[in-house]
Design an enzyme around this catalytic site. Structure first.
Site, PDB file in Angstrom:
ATOM      1  N   GLY A  44       0.840  -1.193   0.000  1.00  0.00           N
ATOM      2  CA  GLY A  44       0.000   0.000   0.000  1.00  0.00           C
ATOM      3  C   GLY A  44       0.870   1.234   0.000  1.00  0.00           C
ATOM      4  O   GLY A  44       1.982   1.210   0.531  1.00  0.00           O
ATOM      5  N   GLN A  49       2.902   9.953   1.350  1.00  0.00           N
ATOM      6  CA  GLN A  49       4.199   9.278   1.417  1.00  0.00           C
ATOM      7  C   GLN A  49       5.117   9.620   0.251  1.00  0.00           C
ATOM      8  O   GLN A  49       6.306   9.295   0.273  1.00  0.00           O
ATOM      9  CB  GLN A  49       4.019   7.759   1.474  1.00  0.00           C
ATOM     10  CG  GLN A  49       3.339   7.291   2.756  1.00  0.00           C
ATOM     11  CD  GLN A  49       3.225   5.784   2.780  1.00  0.00           C
ATOM     12  OE1 GLN A  49       2.290   5.218   2.226  1.00  0.00           O
ATOM     13  NE2 GLN A  49       4.182   5.116   3.395  1.00  0.00           N
ATOM     14  N   CYS A  95       5.568   0.017   7.654  1.00  0.00           N
ATOM     15  CA  CYS A  95       5.223   1.143   6.784  1.00  0.00           C
ATOM     16  C   CYS A  95       6.466   1.546   5.985  1.00  0.00           C
ATOM     17  O   CYS A  95       7.553   1.622   6.557  1.00  0.00           O
ATOM     18  CB  CYS A  95       4.750   2.314   7.647  1.00  0.00           C
ATOM     19  SG  CYS A  95       4.278   3.774   6.711  1.00  0.00           S
ATOM     20  N   LEU A  96       6.283   1.794   4.697  1.00  0.00           N
ATOM     21  CA  LEU A  96       7.427   2.160   3.858  1.00  0.00           C
ATOM     22  C   LEU A  96       8.094   3.449   4.333  1.00  0.00           C
ATOM     23  O   LEU A  96       9.273   3.668   4.068  1.00  0.00           O
ATOM     24  CB  LEU A  96       6.987   2.307   2.386  1.00  0.00           C
ATOM     25  CG  LEU A  96       6.535   1.027   1.680  1.00  0.00           C
ATOM     26  CD1 LEU A  96       6.035   1.345   0.275  1.00  0.00           C
ATOM     27  CD2 LEU A  96       7.652  -0.009   1.629  1.00  0.00           C
ATOM     28  N   HIS A 137      -4.837   1.173   7.388  1.00  0.00           N
ATOM     29  CA  HIS A 137      -3.483   1.735   7.499  1.00  0.00           C
ATOM     30  C   HIS A 137      -3.298   2.884   6.497  1.00  0.00           C
ATOM     31  O   HIS A 137      -2.806   3.950   6.852  1.00  0.00           O
ATOM     32  CB  HIS A 137      -2.452   0.621   7.273  1.00  0.00           C
ATOM     33  CG  HIS A 137      -1.028   1.084   7.301  1.00  0.00           C
ATOM     34  ND1 HIS A 137      -0.136   0.717   8.287  1.00  0.00           N
ATOM     35  CD2 HIS A 137      -0.331   1.898   6.460  1.00  0.00           C
ATOM     36  CE1 HIS A 137       1.039   1.297   8.047  1.00  0.00           C
ATOM     37  NE2 HIS A 137       0.949   2.010   6.941  1.00  0.00           N
ATOM     38  N   GLU A 138      -3.719   2.647   5.248  1.00  0.00           N
ATOM     39  CA  GLU A 138      -3.552   3.680   4.213  1.00  0.00           C
ATOM     40  C   GLU A 138      -4.488   4.864   4.458  1.00  0.00           C
ATOM     41  O   GLU A 138      -4.112   6.019   4.232  1.00  0.00           O
ATOM     42  CB  GLU A 138      -3.786   3.087   2.817  1.00  0.00           C
ATOM     43  CG  GLU A 138      -2.823   1.970   2.422  1.00  0.00           C
ATOM     44  CD  GLU A 138      -1.369   2.308   2.636  1.00  0.00           C
ATOM     45  OE1 GLU A 138      -0.993   3.481   2.448  1.00  0.00           O
ATOM     46  OE2 GLU A 138      -0.591   1.415   3.029  1.00  0.00           O
ATOM     47  N   HIS A 141      -3.094   7.252   6.761  1.00  0.00           N
ATOM     48  CA  HIS A 141      -2.093   8.139   6.155  1.00  0.00           C
ATOM     49  C   HIS A 141      -2.724   9.438   5.632  1.00  0.00           C
ATOM     50  O   HIS A 141      -2.153  10.510   5.797  1.00  0.00           O
ATOM     51  CB  HIS A 141      -1.383   7.443   4.987  1.00  0.00           C
ATOM     52  CG  HIS A 141      -0.177   6.650   5.388  1.00  0.00           C
ATOM     53  ND1 HIS A 141       0.910   7.213   6.020  1.00  0.00           N
ATOM     54  CD2 HIS A 141       0.123   5.342   5.236  1.00  0.00           C
ATOM     55  CE1 HIS A 141       1.820   6.269   6.242  1.00  0.00           C
ATOM     56  NE2 HIS A 141       1.372   5.121   5.779  1.00  0.00           N
TER      57      HIS A 141
HETATM   58 NI    NI Z   1       2.251   3.231   5.816  1.00  0.00          NI
END
Ligand code: NI
Length: 183
Positions: A44, A49, A95-96, A137-138, A141
């Site tokens: 995701g 991000q 998370c990236l 989660h997304e 963000h």
């Molecule tokens: Ni994330």
């Protein structure tokens, strides 16, 4: 084309993202977001991000290599979670934007969401289990919330040094990142 992924500590990750104007051409941006996410082996990626404070995220569950995730590829534009329900379950998230940190987060197991896709078609769907979790989660963000914000203050304090190092770029990652505190 891939974007550098914004690391923990950048204020864009803490901002509530803006609605996208209906009809905006998102094709190229969405394509590049998928490319950025796949290149980082993510499942995701939300627009903040990559430094864009807009209400958009992409998901592709194929990297999990689980049968029911193979066809879970979606673009969520201006999404609204209508309902979250059923029992909470804990799962270790990553998370990236916060590489090397993984922690258990509790979330409801089901949700109903209304969203547009990159062609501005409207959808309303219910998801459960891992699919619901990735969406939650997304979605967080674009609300300016990170998974570590769900942890206890004790847990967060334990992670403080690691998080500072991530902001400074003192972390090993195999994808391109933008570190807010890198000198
Ligand atoms: Ni994330």
């Amino acid at each position: 084309m891939t974007y550098p992924i914004v690391a923990y500590g950048d204020p864009v990750l803490k901002k509530r993202a803006e609605e996208i104007e209906n009809g905006t051409d998102l094709k190229e941006l969405v394509e590049n977001m998928f490319e950025t996410m796949h290149n980082a082996q993510g499942i995701g990626l939300a627009a903040p991000q990559i430094g864009k404070s807009i209400r958009l995220f992409v998901i592709d569950g194929a990297a999990l290599e689980e049968e029911d995730m193979m066809d879970f590829k979606r673009v969520f534009v201006n999404p609204v979670i209508l309902e979250e329900f059923d029992e909470e379950w804990a799962f270790e998230e990553g998370c990236l934007s916060i590489p090397t940190i993984r922690e258990n987060v509790s979330r409801n197991s089901k949700l109903k969401i209304k969203y547009l896709d990159e062609n501005w078609n409207e959808h309303e769907e219910e998801f459960d289990g891992m699919k619901a979790r990735i969406i939650q989660h997304e979605y967080d963000h674009i609300e300016g919330i990170l998974f570590i914000d769900h942890l206890s203050s004790f847990k967060k304090r334990l992670l403080k040094g690691k998080l500072t190092n991530i902001s400074k770029g003192n972390v090993s990652v195999d994808y391109r990142m933008k570190f807010p505190l890198r000198k």
